[in-house]
Design a protein around this motif. Structure first.
Motif, mmCIF file in Angstrom:
data_model
loop_
_atom_site.group_PDB
_atom_site.id
_atom_site.type_symbol
_atom_site.label_atom_id
_atom_site.label_comp_id
_atom_site.label_asym_id
_atom_site.label_seq_id
_atom_site.Cartn_x
_atom_site.Cartn_y
_atom_site.Cartn_z
ATOM 1 N N SER A 37 0.837 -1.214 0.000
ATOM 2 C CA SER A 37 0.000 0.000 0.000
ATOM 3 C C SER A 37 0.862 1.251 0.000
ATOM 4 N N ILE A 38 1.907 1.258 0.816
ATOM 5 C CA ILE A 38 2.795 2.427 0.848
ATOM 6 C C ILE A 38 3.477 2.616 -0.504
ATOM 7 N N TYR A 39 3.883 1.523 -1.122
ATOM 8 C CA TYR A 39 4.548 1.611 -2.442
ATOM 9 C C TYR A 39 3.597 2.167 -3.495
ATOM 10 N N ALA A 40 2.334 1.716 -3.460
ATOM 11 C CA ALA A 40 1.360 2.225 -4.425
ATOM 12 C C ALA A 40 1.081 3.703 -4.216
ATOM 13 N N ILE A 41 0.997 4.139 -2.962
ATOM 14 C CA ILE A 41 0.758 5.563 -2.670
ATOM 15 C C ILE A 41 1.911 6.414 -3.165
ATOM 16 N N VAL A 42 3.122 5.943 -2.948
ATOM 17 C CA VAL A 42 4.307 6.703 -3.400
ATOM 18 C C VAL A 42 4.329 6.789 -4.926
ATOM 19 N N GLN A 43 3.983 5.692 -5.602
ATOM 20 C CA GLN A 43 3.969 5.709 -7.059
ATOM 21 C C GLN A 43 2.922 6.685 -7.593
ATOM 22 N N ASN A 44 1.732 6.701 -6.961
ATOM 23 C CA ASN A 44 0.684 7.626 -7.398
ATOM 24 C C ASN A 44 1.078 9.087 -7.174
ATOM 25 N N LEU A 45 1.734 9.355 -6.035
ATOM 26 C CA LEU A 45 2.193 10.723 -5.793
ATOM 27 C C LEU A 45 3.267 11.132 -6.769
ATOM 28 N N GLY A 46 4.133 10.198 -7.125
ATOM 29 C CA GLY A 46 5.190 10.538 -8.063
ATOM 30 C C GLY A 46 4.665 10.762 -9.469
ATOM 31 N N SER A 47 3.674 9.982 -9.890
ATOM 32 C CA SER A 47 3.113 10.135 -11.225
ATOM 33 C C SER A 47 2.267 11.405 -11.335
ATOM 34 N N GLY A 48 1.618 11.756 -10.182
ATOM 35 C CA GLY A 48 0.792 12.942 -10.202
ATOM 36 C C GLY A 48 1.606 14.213 -10.187
#
Length: 324
Positions: A313-324
């Motif tokens: 979950s933390i990895y997915a959140i970080v990826q979404n923040l980075g893509s956004g």
């Protein structure tokens, strides 16, 4: 080189408290040099005569001496420095060493000598370390004092810790082998052997598995052969072992002898109680195990489990923040 230049040099190498440290180290060095001279100083003949007279008077008042001097003992001349002069303190240290398995005549003297020698060695090591760290930069006085005192105190207390640990291990070994020895003794007594012969046979049989308990039984057998009173021999064994089970066993044998009851019956009942007591000790240790393992289980299990559950979950959140 004048005094001001010398003081500046010492301050540069040892810090602002360099002169104080140098004076302290010089004092310790002088003490170490003069201590052997003071210990080896020959006593005045008149003082020796007065001391021997006092010892004779004290010996008559107390009924016995704390120790017997031998001509071959190299530490005899330092006995007043290395041994407690109080009879109660001397007896307590001697009993502790005896329960740890050290039965030598000079065990108390050697114990105190090791404490003194290791303490001095620790102070020397601490002083060398203090000099080394003071040359590396500015060091506080409290840190320097701790660097000198901590090794000395640790090495001074090392023999006491070792003896205490040895005493606990020996008492545990005697306690573990005692129920089996009672069963063997019961078989020997019921086979027609006397108590003295039974104790000697049990000592021989236990020598391989429980050498500490076998040594105690061997001492009891030898003292009985020498003609010592059986009651006092058994009480001495209970004092040397320092375990409650053997003290109760000695009480049972003494009462059985006083009241004229059968020794085999007393041994049978007490051996059964010791077996039950050993089972209860094992159950108690098993019941304590889950409590002791709780902290280790939490430390070793919870962090990996949290990483597995929350990590994606933390990895997915970080990826979404980075893509956004």
């Amino acid at each position: 080189m004048n005094m001001e230049e010398l003081q500046t040099l010492v301050t540069d190498y040892l810090g602002p408290f360099g002169p104080l440290i140098l004076v302290g180290m010089l004092g310790v060095f002088l003490i170490l040099i003069t201590l052997p001279i003071l210990l080896k100083k020959e006593a005045d003949p008149l003082d020796r005569l007065k001391a021997s007279t006092r010892q004779e008077v004290k010996g008559k008042e107390k009924g016995e001496k704390l120790r017997n001097a031998t001509s071959r003992d190299k530490l005899e001349k330092y006995s007043n420095f290395l041994e407690p002069q109080n009879e109660e303190e001397y007896s307590a240290v001697k009993l502790k060493l005896m329960q740890a398995g050290y039965r030598g005549k000079n065990s108390v003297r050697i114990f105190h000598f090791l404490q003194f020698a290791l303490g001095i060695f620790g102070l020397i090591l601490g002083g060398a370390y203090a000099v080394f760290i003071s040359t590396q930069g500015d060091v506080e006085t409290q840190e320097l004092a701790l660097s000198v005192l901590v090794p000395g105190a640790a090495l001074y207390l090392l023999p006491r810790y070792w003896v205490t640990r040895r005493q606990q291990m020996r008492q545990e070994a005697i306690q573990n082998g005692f129920p089996d020895s009672l069963d063997m003794m019961l078989v020997c007594v019921e086979a027609g052997q006397s108590l003295d012969q039974s104790i000697l046979r049990v000592a021989r049989e236990l020598a391989a598995g429980f050498p500490e308990l076998a040594a105690e039984y061997e001492i009891v057998s030898q003292e009985m052969k020498a003609g010592k009173d059986k009651t006092s021999v058994l009480k001495d064994m209970a004092e040397r072992s320092g375990t409650a089970d053997i003290s109760s066993f000695v009480t049972v044998l003494v009462q059985s002898q006083q009241f004229g009851t059968s020794i085999s019956d007393a041994l049978r009942v007490y051996a059964s109680e010791m077996r039950d007591k050993r089972v209860m000790r094992a159950e108690e240790a098993a019941n304590k195990l889950p409590t002791k393992m709780t902290l280790a289980t939490m430390m070793l299990t919870v962090p990996p489990l949290m990483a597995i559950l929350i990590g994606p979950s933390i990895y997915a959140i970080v990826q979404n923040l980075g893509s956004g």
